[in-house]
Every structure is written in structure tokens, then in C-alpha cells.
Write an enzyme that holds these catalytic residues in place. Structure first.
Site, PDB file in Angstrom:
ATOM      1  N   GLU A 291       0.828  -1.211   0.000  1.00 17.31           N
ATOM      2  CA  GLU A 291       0.000   0.000   0.000  1.00 17.31           C
ATOM      3  C   GLU A 291       0.862   1.261   0.000  1.00 17.31           C
ATOM      4  O   GLU A 291       0.618   2.205  -0.754  1.00 17.31           O
ATOM      5  CB  GLU A 291      -0.932   0.021   1.222  1.00 17.31           C
ATOM      6  CG  GLU A 291      -1.904  -1.146   1.344  1.00 17.31           C
ATOM      7  CD  GLU A 291      -2.993  -1.177   0.284  1.00 17.31           C
ATOM      8  OE1 GLU A 291      -3.105  -0.235  -0.510  1.00 17.31           O
ATOM      9  OE2 GLU A 291      -3.732  -2.174   0.241  1.00 17.31           O
TER      10      GLU A 291
ATOM     11  N   ASN B 142       1.254   4.000  -3.045  1.00 17.90           N
ATOM     12  CA  ASN B 142       0.963   5.421  -2.834  1.00 17.90           C
ATOM     13  C   ASN B 142       2.102   6.310  -3.337  1.00 17.90           C
ATOM     14  O   ASN B 142       1.866   7.350  -3.960  1.00 17.90           O
ATOM     15  CB  ASN B 142       0.728   5.711  -1.346  1.00 17.90           C
ATOM     16  CG  ASN B 142      -0.665   5.349  -0.892  1.00 17.90           C
ATOM     17  OD1 ASN B 142      -1.548   5.053  -1.700  1.00 17.90           O
ATOM     18  ND2 ASN B 142      -0.899   5.375   0.412  1.00 17.90           N
TER      19      ASN B 142
ATOM     20  N   ARG C  74      -9.162   4.041  -7.833  1.00 18.75           N
ATOM     21  CA  ARG C  74      -8.527   3.776  -6.552  1.00 18.75           C
ATOM     22  C   ARG C  74      -9.612   3.573  -5.496  1.00 18.75           C
ATOM     23  O   ARG C  74     -10.593   4.309  -5.483  1.00 18.75           O
ATOM     24  CB  ARG C  74      -7.634   4.970  -6.123  1.00 18.75           C
ATOM     25  CG  ARG C  74      -6.573   5.386  -7.125  1.00 18.75           C
ATOM     26  CD  ARG C  74      -5.670   4.272  -7.561  1.00 18.75           C
ATOM     27  NE  ARG C  74      -5.072   3.582  -6.427  1.00 18.75           N
ATOM     28  CZ  ARG C  74      -4.559   2.355  -6.485  1.00 18.75           C
ATOM     29  NH1 ARG C  74      -4.589   1.684  -7.606  1.00 18.75           N
ATOM     30  NH2 ARG C  74      -4.015   1.819  -5.412  1.00 18.75           N
TER      31      ARG C  74
END
Lengths: 111, 141
Positions: free
Chosen positions: B48, B52, B106
Site C-alpha cells: 500500500e 501510494n 482507486r
């Protein structure tokens, strides 16, 4: 990531192999949309039995397909989740939106 | 506290490297003999944070992502850092389902996943000054 398409009972079964992250989500997105458009499928089942990793990017691509198919009056389900995948599915709140079944056979029946 | 072991990994912000980065951190943490679940939680959190940096930190450009990992007893500290555009409103970014890029499909759940899987996360970021995510998790005995 490998992806195999099958169809049964007017349902598109999407079998995913490997890891579903941002990189592979981008890879499969267009492939899936093209396959759906080819035969105008209204029912989709994601068979996650051979997926050993998924993060929230995978959730994003599944939700994207869900929105598309339901806007055409269709339905989507996922099946065969292992414990890691099931946790992500639950943490991201998908349980309330997309049904999950033990096998793709059951999913096809219920759709 | 004394650091028992440490590693540093630097790589280009290409999505091809997401899997590699997860594997490296998992391999390093393996020496603490974590459960399958704990490894999975750390791998997913790293995934994650790295994603990002690639999508938001560097957007359509390329830069380097640095992962630092430290083992202090049973404590794992993972830092994922980029020198990208930074987060203007950290509280907003942390909100479940919030995404600044809905057009990219997203889910907006990246931070929620990290917060659920790790014991603690800290976000250090300033506009145009990069972002550092520090995550901690204690591995069971």
C-alpha cells in the site's frame, strides 16, 4: 499475473493467478473490459482460488468492474477467497456490496 | 533501544517493483519467524505504501522510493519514503474511501489497510517535500 477467461451459463468467469496489486490491476483492467464487451456479458464471477496476494488496488479494479456491470443491469460476485484475500475484502467493506461464495459453481448458480 | 538488524532498499518508482519490494521486506522480517498472517499483513502494508508513492508521490514522473527496515527485539519498523509531491491534507488522506484519484479506480483504502494491519503508522509529509510512512508491528513470540 495470469488471467484466464471461461464462460458458463452466460456468466463470464475470470480466473486470476498470482498477485493482484496496482501493477497487475492495470494489466488486467482493459483485458477484462474487452472480454465483457466482446459478448456483452451481464454476469461476472471472479474466481480468486489461485490468487495468493491482493491489496486495495485489487479491490479498486473489482469495484470498477462492479460499477460498470451493474450500470448495465448486470451482476458480479467473487469466489474462492483464501484467508488473506478475505481479510482485505472485509477491511475494505466489500462484503456489503459484492457477494462472495465458496466456489465459482455456487456463485454462478446464485447470480 | 538497540537496533538488532537493519536494511535499506532503494528502487525506481515503477509498478513492476511493487512485488519485489514486498518480497524483500518479507524476506528480511522472516528471521523473526513471524506467522503467515503477520508476514501477509506486513507485505500488504508495504504494498500500500509503495503504491501510494508511485501513484501519488511521483504521479506521472519517476523517482526513487527508499525502504528502511529495522528489527528491534520483536519490533519491526518499516519506513517507506519518497521525494515526491507530498500530502497537503494528511487527515483527509487517511479517511477511509477518500482518494484524490477516483479516475484511476482507486479504492481509497490504502491507509485504512495499513492502519488495520500494523500496530502503529505515522505519516510525515509536506507539500512538495516528499512523504515518509513509518509503520511498526510487534511480531508474536
Amino acid at each position: 499475473m495470469q488471467i484466464i477467461f471461461e464462460s458458463r451459463n452466460e456468466t463470464l468467469i475470470i480466473k486470476l493467478f498470482g498477485e493482484l496489486d496496482h501493477h497487475s490491476s492495470d494489466y488486467i483492467r482493459d483485458k477484462i473490459d474487452d472480454e465483457i464487451d466482446k459478448k456483452n456479458f451481464k454476469k461476472i464471477v471472479f474466481d480468486m482460488g489461485n490468487l495468493y496476494f491482493m491489496d486495495s488496488s485489487g479491490i479498486g479494479v473489482i469495484i470498477g468492474r462492479y460499477k460498470q456491470i451493474t450500470s448495465k443491469g448486470g451482476k458480479l460476485a467473487i469466489a474462492n477467497l483464501n484467508p488473506q484475500i478475505k481479510r482485505i475484502y472485509e477491511i475494505c467493506g466489500l462484503r456489503k456490496i459484492i457477494p462472495n461464495y465458496a466456489t465459482s459453481e455456487i456463485a454462478i448458480e446464485r447470480l | 533501544m538497540k537496533i538488532d538488524n537493519e536494511m535499506k532498499l532503494e528502487f525506481l518508482s515503477k509498478s513492476e517493483n511493487e512485488s519485489f519490494a514486498r518480497s524483500v521486506v518479507a524476506a528480511f522480517v522472516a528471521q523473526l519467524d513471524p506467522t503467515i498472517e503477520e508476514i501477509s499483513e506486513i507485505k500488504t502494508s508495504v504494498s500500500e505504501a509503495v503504491t501510494n508513492s508511485i501513484i501519488h508521490g511521483y504521479e506521472y514522473k519517476e523517482g526513487y522510493i527508499v525502504i528502511n527496515c529495522r528489527l528491534i527485539g520483536r519490533l519491526v519498523e518499516v519506513e517507506v519514503e519518497d521525494r515526491g509531491k507530498g500530502i497537503e491534507d494528511i487527515e483527509q488522506a487517511r479517511q477511509p474511501l477518500y482518494t484524490s484519484k477516483p479516475e484511476l479506480e482507486r479504492s481509497g483504502m490504502g491507509f485504512t489497510v495499513m492502519e488495520t494491519f500494523m500496530d502503529e503508522i505515522m505519516i510525515i509529509s509536506n507539500k512538495n517535500n516528499g512523504t515518509k510512512i513509518l509503520m511498526r508491528k510487534i511480531i508474536s513470540n
